[in-house]
Write an enzyme that holds these catalytic residues in place. Sequence first.
Site, PDB file in Angstrom:
ATOM      1  NE  ARG A  22      -1.910  -1.632   3.382  1.00  0.00           N
ATOM      2  CZ  ARG A  22      -2.334  -1.365   4.809  1.00  0.00           C
ATOM      3  NH1 ARG A  22      -3.409  -0.687   5.254  1.00  0.00           N
ATOM      4  NH2 ARG A  22      -1.364  -1.584   5.964  1.00  0.00           N
ATOM      5  CG  ASN A  40      -3.817  -4.591   3.403  1.00  0.00           C
ATOM      6  OD1 ASN A  40      -3.246  -4.832   2.064  1.00  0.00           O
ATOM      7  ND2 ASN A  40      -3.169  -4.739   4.728  1.00  0.00           N
TER       8      ASN A  40
END
Length: 93
Positions: A22, A40
């Site tokens: 990320r 996520n």
Amino acid sequence: MDNHVFQMNCWFEGHVQGVGFRYQTVNVAKGFEVTGYVRNLVDGRVHLYAEGAESEVRAFQTEVESELQDYIRATEIKTDSGPRACQSFRIEQ
């Protein structure tokens, strides 16, 4: 005036959680004129949502996949167009 933008939802499968995926995606986003988020999912995938000009969004997604290809086993992409939903690009919890 048409205020619709190109929208892309992208799901990455593989070893994509716990590897800085990320954070690297947010770094890549700084080089493109896109807004959206990366997060996520409970099933182990990462969901990327990006919006903007189609060429920018597609180039951004290609760059993310290129930089993180060692972690990605499969990618699913769905595109659409609609009103802008995000003001920036961020990690969403």
